[in-house]
Write a protein that holds these residues in place. Structure first.
Motif, PDB file in Angstrom:
ATOM      1  N   ASP A 102       0.863  -1.185   0.000  1.00  0.00           N
ATOM      2  CA  ASP A 102       0.000   0.000   0.000  1.00  0.00           C
ATOM      3  C   ASP A 102       0.893   1.226   0.000  1.00  0.00           C
ATOM      4  OD1 ASP A 102      -1.637   2.215   0.701  1.00  0.00           O
ATOM      5  OD2 ASP A 102      -3.089   0.874   1.641  1.00  0.00           O
ATOM      6  N   ARG A 103       0.933   1.919  -1.116  1.00  0.00           N
ATOM      7  CA  ARG A 103       1.840   3.056  -1.266  1.00  0.00           C
ATOM      8  C   ARG A 103       1.102   4.386  -1.215  1.00  0.00           C
ATOM      9  NH1 ARG A 103       6.504   2.515  -5.491  1.00  0.00           N
ATOM     10  NH2 ARG A 103       7.346   3.972  -3.931  1.00  0.00           N
ATOM     11  N   SER A 104       0.043   4.422  -0.438  1.00  0.00           N
ATOM     12  CA  SER A 104      -0.706   5.668  -0.300  1.00  0.00           C
ATOM     13  C   SER A 104      -0.026   6.702   0.605  1.00  0.00           C
ATOM     14  CB  SER A 104      -2.125   5.376   0.218  1.00  0.00           C
ATOM     15  OG  SER A 104      -2.081   4.707   1.470  1.00  0.00           O
ATOM     16  N   PRO A 105       0.811   6.315   1.596  1.00  0.00           N
ATOM     17  CA  PRO A 105       1.427   7.333   2.463  1.00  0.00           C
ATOM     18  C   PRO A 105       2.322   8.299   1.680  1.00  0.00           C
ATOM     19  CG  PRO A 105       1.592   5.176   3.486  1.00  0.00           C
ATOM     20  CD  PRO A 105       1.128   4.946   2.078  1.00  0.00           C
ATOM     21  N   LYS A 106       2.178   9.579   1.984  1.00  0.00           N
ATOM     22  CA  LYS A 106       2.967  10.610   1.304  1.00  0.00           C
ATOM     23  C   LYS A 106       4.233  10.977   2.078  1.00  0.00           C
ATOM     24  CE  LYS A 106      -0.304  10.921  -1.755  1.00  0.00           C
ATOM     25  NZ  LYS A 106      -0.139  10.285  -3.079  1.00  0.00           N
ATOM     26  N   THR A 107       4.301  10.570   3.340  1.00  0.00           N
ATOM     27  CA  THR A 107       5.476  10.879   4.168  1.00  0.00           C
ATOM     28  C   THR A 107       5.946   9.612   4.876  1.00  0.00           C
ATOM     29  OG1 THR A 107       4.214  11.410   6.177  1.00  0.00           O
ATOM     30  CG2 THR A 107       4.571  13.195   4.585  1.00  0.00           C
ATOM     31  N   PHE A 108       7.190   9.645   5.360  1.00  0.00           N
ATOM     32  CA  PHE A 108       7.726   8.500   6.107  1.00  0.00           C
ATOM     33  C   PHE A 108       6.929   8.285   7.395  1.00  0.00           C
ATOM     34  CE2 PHE A 108      11.395   9.597   3.441  1.00  0.00           C
ATOM     35  CZ  PHE A 108      11.778   8.338   3.002  1.00  0.00           C
ATOM     36  N   VAL A 179      16.250  19.473   5.703  1.00  0.00           N
ATOM     37  CA  VAL A 179      15.848  18.096   5.989  1.00  0.00           C
ATOM     38  C   VAL A 179      14.530  17.793   5.284  1.00  0.00           C
ATOM     39  CG1 VAL A 179      17.006  17.988   8.233  1.00  0.00           C
ATOM     40  CG2 VAL A 179      14.636  18.809   8.094  1.00  0.00           C
ATOM     41  N   ILE A 180      14.195  16.504   5.188  1.00  0.00           N
ATOM     42  CA  ILE A 180      12.917  16.092   4.601  1.00  0.00           C
ATOM     43  C   ILE A 180      11.818  16.276   5.639  1.00  0.00           C
ATOM     44  CG2 ILE A 180      11.651  14.241   3.453  1.00  0.00           C
ATOM     45  CD1 ILE A 180      14.358  12.908   2.915  1.00  0.00           C
ATOM     46  N   ALA A 181      10.731  16.920   5.235  1.00  0.00           N
ATOM     47  CA  ALA A 181       9.610  17.134   6.148  1.00  0.00           C
ATOM     48  C   ALA A 181       8.970  15.807   6.551  1.00  0.00           C
ATOM     49  CB  ALA A 181       8.560  18.031   5.480  1.00  0.00           C
ATOM     50  N   ASN A 182       8.518  15.726   7.804  1.00  0.00           N
ATOM     51  CA  ASN A 182       7.825  14.543   8.328  1.00  0.00           C
ATOM     52  C   ASN A 182       8.660  13.272   8.173  1.00  0.00           C
ATOM     53  OD1 ASN A 182       5.277  15.886   9.018  1.00  0.00           O
ATOM     54  ND2 ASN A 182       5.045  16.116   6.808  1.00  0.00           N
ATOM     55  N   SER A 183       9.947  13.419   8.435  1.00  0.00           N
ATOM     56  CA  SER A 183      10.849  12.268   8.371  1.00  0.00           C
ATOM     57  C   SER A 183      11.637  12.186   9.669  1.00  0.00           C
ATOM     58  CB  SER A 183      11.823  12.402   7.194  1.00  0.00           C
ATOM     59  OG  SER A 183      12.809  13.397   7.473  1.00  0.00           O
ATOM     60  N   PRO A 202       9.765  19.316   1.059  1.00  0.00           N
ATOM     61  CA  PRO A 202       8.874  18.187   0.716  1.00  0.00           C
ATOM     62  C   PRO A 202       9.626  16.931   0.316  1.00  0.00           C
ATOM     63  CG  PRO A 202       8.123  20.215  -0.339  1.00  0.00           C
ATOM     64  CD  PRO A 202       9.474  20.513   0.236  1.00  0.00           C
ATOM     65  N   THR A 203      10.762  17.091  -0.391  1.00  0.00           N
ATOM     66  CA  THR A 203      11.518  15.928  -0.853  1.00  0.00           C
ATOM     67  C   THR A 203      13.002  16.118  -0.561  1.00  0.00           C
ATOM     68  OG1 THR A 203      12.000  16.785  -3.079  1.00  0.00           O
ATOM     69  CG2 THR A 203       9.876  15.651  -2.759  1.00  0.00           C
ATOM     70  N   TRP A 204      13.743  15.011  -0.636  1.00  0.00           N
ATOM     71  CA  TRP A 204      15.188  15.065  -0.443  1.00  0.00           C
ATOM     72  C   TRP A 204      15.847  15.890  -1.540  1.00  0.00           C
ATOM     73  CZ3 TRP A 204      19.182  15.421   2.261  1.00  0.00           C
ATOM     74  CH2 TRP A 204      20.459  15.020   1.840  1.00  0.00           C
ATOM     75  N   ASN A 209      18.912  20.558  -3.529  1.00  0.00           N
ATOM     76  CA  ASN A 209      18.940  21.743  -4.394  1.00  0.00           C
ATOM     77  C   ASN A 209      19.145  23.014  -3.569  1.00  0.00           C
ATOM     78  OD1 ASN A 209      18.534  20.158  -6.654  1.00  0.00           O
ATOM     79  ND2 ASN A 209      16.330  20.500  -6.711  1.00  0.00           N
ATOM     80  N   ALA A 210      18.535  23.047  -2.381  1.00  0.00           N
ATOM     81  CA  ALA A 210      18.688  24.217  -1.513  1.00  0.00           C
ATOM     82  C   ALA A 210      20.135  24.359  -1.053  1.00  0.00           C
ATOM     83  CB  ALA A 210      17.758  24.096  -0.311  1.00  0.00           C
ATOM     84  N   ALA A 211      20.791  23.220  -0.781  1.00  0.00           N
ATOM     85  CA  ALA A 211      22.202  23.263  -0.380  1.00  0.00           C
ATOM     86  C   ALA A 211      23.081  23.693  -1.537  1.00  0.00           C
ATOM     87  CB  ALA A 211      22.639  21.896   0.141  1.00  0.00           C
TER      88      ALA A 211
END
Length: 288
Positions: A102-108, A179-183, A202-204, A209-211
């Motif tokens: 089940d790959r519905s989760p959007k965060t870790f 950092v990754i949000a909600n991780s 939102p993503t790694w 890219n920010a760094a």
């Protein structure tokens, strides 16, 4: 008390003990659910309730992050593959049932929450142990350990550090860290760099890219991800540097529901008996 009464009392106790033993034997032989915590499944096996639930359901439901995260899990040519996928299927095989991801989760964190709410049997998604998750799920034994690392923007770091030695600046990091949000890395960042300003993305890739752009001084994750970034584009070494910590690590574990103690023990045994145990080196080789 005379001898006759003593003999009668002994005979009564013996007869009572024999009757109790015979009743227990009949209950064990018949699989009487009223006297056993085990549950009988369709093929006649007596299983722990949490294992029987999965067998009777006919599938092992595994919660996994929606976004691909190779080499742990990703969709290639229409097929879900990766080291975490292989581990989930091994557990399903040992249980005798197929695996449904089940790959519905959007965060870790969403993966762990799905297990906590009994919407999935297991959470397998490159999940690290955190104090937040530890309040709602059980952690399996670690199936892989990853060291912590920083991907640092050279210019921004030089501006922050001045003439201070690298170890001192790192340990008292006061700059911004992506950092990754909600991780787990949000929790690790607060704990290990209390003076830094954490910026959640939102993503790694957004954090990386920010760094690169200097929007943050560094991006924070495990050594495997940091090494992949540098290896994929050697030219980044001109603007970025890496720092790996020998005293900080992120053990990856499977998330199990708080009521599923036999399932937890079973998962731990599968991990222990696995022939191939992935390491950072072996995973990097598989990517190449």
């Amino acid at each position: 008390m005379n001898i006759t009464r003593v003999l009668l009392l002994c005979m009564a106790l013996c007869l009572g003990g024999m009757a109790w033993a015979q009743t227990g034997a009949r209950a064990r032989a018949s699989g009487d659910a009223g006297n056993s915590p085990l549950v009988q499944v369709a093929d006649g096996r007596m299983l722990a309730p949490d294992i029987a639930r999965i067998v009777n359901h006919g599938e092992l439901v595994v919660s996994m992050l929606a976004a691909d995260n190779p080499p742990f899990f990703s969709t290639q040519k229409g097929q879900l593959v990766g080291t975490d996928v292989d581990l989930a299927r091994l557990i399903g095989k040992e249980l005798g049932v197929p695996v449904r991801f089940d790959r519905s989760p959007k965060t870790f964190d969403g993966v762990a929450e799905m297990v906590a709410n009994s919407q999935a049997d297991l959470g397998i998604s490159r999940l690290a142990r955190t104090l937040k998750r530890g309040q709602m799920v059980h952690f399996s034994n670690s199936y892989m350990r990853l060291g912590h690392a920083l991907l640092i923007n050279r210019v921004r770091f030089a501006e922050m550090a001045g003439d201070q030695p690298l170890p001192q600046v790192i340990r008292n990091f006061t700059g911004s860290i992506g950092v990754i949000a909600n991780s787990s890395w949000e929790e690790f960042g607060r704990r290990n760099f209390p003076q830094a300003k954490l910026v959640s993305y939102p993503t790694w890739q957004d954090a990386v890219n920010a760094a690169i752009k200097g929007e943050v001084v560094a991006a924070y994750r495990d050594e495997l991800e940091i090494m992949q970034i540098v290896n994929s584009d050697p030219s980044l070494a001109l603007s970025l540097r890496t720092v790996t910590f020998n005293d900080l690590e992120s053990p990856l574990s499977i998330m199990v529901g708080i009521r599923d103690l036999t399932l937890l023990s079973f998962v731990n045994e599968v991990i222990a008996q696995r022939a191939e145990k992935p390491t950072v080196s072996s995973v990097l080789k598989s990517i190449k």
